[in-house]
Design an enzyme around this catalytic site. Structure first.
Site, PDB file in Angstrom:
ATOM      1  N   TRP A 179      31.684   6.487  16.188  1.00  0.00           N
ATOM      2  CA  TRP A 179      30.656   7.300  16.812  1.00  0.00           C
ATOM      3  C   TRP A 179      29.906   8.086  15.745  1.00  0.00           C
ATOM      4  O   TRP A 179      30.420   8.345  14.667  1.00  0.00           O
ATOM      5  CB  TRP A 179      31.218   8.211  17.904  1.00  0.00           C
ATOM      6  CG  TRP A 179      32.061   9.357  17.464  1.00  0.00           C
ATOM      7  CD1 TRP A 179      33.392   9.330  17.187  1.00  0.00           C
ATOM      8  CD2 TRP A 179      31.655  10.721  17.275  1.00  0.00           C
ATOM      9  NE1 TRP A 179      33.844  10.570  16.832  1.00  0.00           N
ATOM     10  CE2 TRP A 179      32.797  11.448  16.877  1.00  0.00           C
ATOM     11  CE3 TRP A 179      30.445  11.389  17.394  1.00  0.00           C
ATOM     12  CZ2 TRP A 179      32.760  12.815  16.599  1.00  0.00           C
ATOM     13  CZ3 TRP A 179      30.413  12.747  17.123  1.00  0.00           C
ATOM     14  CH2 TRP A 179      31.556  13.440  16.739  1.00  0.00           C
ATOM     15  N   SER A 180      28.638   8.411  16.047  1.00  0.00           N
ATOM     16  CA  SER A 180      27.766   9.110  15.119  1.00  0.00           C
ATOM     17  C   SER A 180      27.651   8.295  13.830  1.00  0.00           C
ATOM     18  O   SER A 180      27.325   7.122  13.863  1.00  0.00           O
ATOM     19  CB  SER A 180      28.284  10.525  14.878  1.00  0.00           C
ATOM     20  OG  SER A 180      27.363  11.311  14.150  1.00  0.00           O
ATOM     21  N   MET A 181      27.940   8.887  12.676  1.00  0.00           N
ATOM     22  CA  MET A 181      27.887   8.112  11.440  1.00  0.00           C
ATOM     23  C   MET A 181      28.920   6.992  11.428  1.00  0.00           C
ATOM     24  O   MET A 181      28.733   5.975  10.758  1.00  0.00           O
ATOM     25  CB  MET A 181      28.057   9.019  10.226  1.00  0.00           C
ATOM     26  CG  MET A 181      26.825   9.828   9.900  1.00  0.00           C
ATOM     27  SD  MET A 181      26.901  10.528   8.250  1.00  0.00           S
ATOM     28  CE  MET A 181      25.280  11.285   8.140  1.00  0.00           C
ATOM     29  N   TYR A 205      24.504   6.768  14.358  1.00  0.00           N
ATOM     30  CA  TYR A 205      23.498   7.308  13.448  1.00  0.00           C
ATOM     31  C   TYR A 205      23.343   6.350  12.275  1.00  0.00           C
ATOM     32  O   TYR A 205      24.319   5.885  11.690  1.00  0.00           O
ATOM     33  CB  TYR A 205      23.914   8.676  12.910  1.00  0.00           C
ATOM     34  CG  TYR A 205      22.968   9.197  11.847  1.00  0.00           C
ATOM     35  CD1 TYR A 205      21.823   9.904  12.196  1.00  0.00           C
ATOM     36  CD2 TYR A 205      23.224   8.956  10.497  1.00  0.00           C
ATOM     37  CE1 TYR A 205      20.948  10.365  11.225  1.00  0.00           C
ATOM     38  CE2 TYR A 205      22.347   9.413   9.520  1.00  0.00           C
ATOM     39  CZ  TYR A 205      21.216  10.110   9.887  1.00  0.00           C
ATOM     40  OH  TYR A 205      20.347  10.564   8.928  1.00  0.00           O
TER      41      TYR A 205
END
Length: 241
Positions: A179-181, A205
């Site tokens: 998740w995210s990066m 991201y």
């Protein structure tokens, strides 16, 4: 592929309400699913083996059981010192799936300035449904998506070489979740490692193009996310279509 279908089906475990899970699963065929993809026959070729009945893979059951799937689960700590290329973590594996053939292996990575504790719940949930999972810490909580892709790959290498679980894993049926990066890292990994057959990218991201990707993927995005907005994810997908 069975693993790619199951990664999507098992992603319904993320949701706490049956309604959302039903929408997710209804978009995915669950016919012929099983938690394993292969077992070795007399000629060392791979043959599909069913282990969990198809009718057990339903939105209702996945939502209700959460991390209490049909298999018992054990965990094994991976120290930072023993980890090569990532920050250590935990291996989660079913203890009573020996008759199911070789299992899919999955690595899970957290997001920016986050630790394994934020994504560790994935381990027992997926393992209880017949996967071998490693949830990891990153080398630094500030690592960028490219670095997290490398660490996911290193974690998968560790998983398929681990003395406790290596004999239970099909090294050609791997998956990644982030998740995210970490989601950006899963995207990057999917373009670089062919044995990664499915990914789940949660609010991924990324700040660069990762090239063509034909790996089955489930994207989970947040409506008001200003860092990894839906529009950016849509633009990324559109550029790959």
């Amino acid at each position: 592929m069975v693993l790619s279908q199951l990664m999507i089906a098992m992603s319904t475990l993320v949701f706490s309400t049956m309604a959302v899970a039903e929408i997710t699963v209804s978009e995915t065929s669950v016919k012929g699913l099983s938690p394993v993809g292969s077992t070795l026959d007399a000629t060392n070729s791979l043959a599909a083996v069913d282990c969990i009945k198809d009718d057990a893979i339903t939105a209702t059951e996945l939502t209700k059981t959460r991390d209490n799937g049909p298999f018992s689960v054990k965990s094994k700590h991976v120290s930072r010192q023993s980890a090569n290329g990532f920050g250590g973590g935990t291996i989660h594996y079913p203890t009573d799936a020996g008759s199911c053939g070789l299992l899919g292996g999955i690595a899970v990575v957290p997001g920016y300035v986050s630790y394994e504790s934020s994504i560790k719940w994935w381990g027992p949930r997926l393992a209880s449904w017949g996967f071998v999972v490693i949830t990891i810490n990153t080398s630094s909580i500030y690592d960028n998506p490219d670095s997290r892709a490398e660490q996911l790959s290193a974690a998968l290498d560790h998983l398929i070489a681990d003395v406790t679980v290596s004999h239970t894993i099909d090294p050609n049926r791997l998956g990644a979740i982030g998740w995210s990066m970490g989601g950006g890292g899963a995207l990057r990994l999917a373009t670089e490692r062919s044995t990664v057959q499915a990914i789940i990218a949660q609010t991924p991201y990324h700040d660069t193009s990762y090239g063509a990707m034909d790996t089955p993927a489930l994207f989970i995005a947040c409506e008001n996310d200003r860092i990894a907005p839906n529009k950016k994810i849509y633009q990324y997908l559109l550029s790959k279509s």
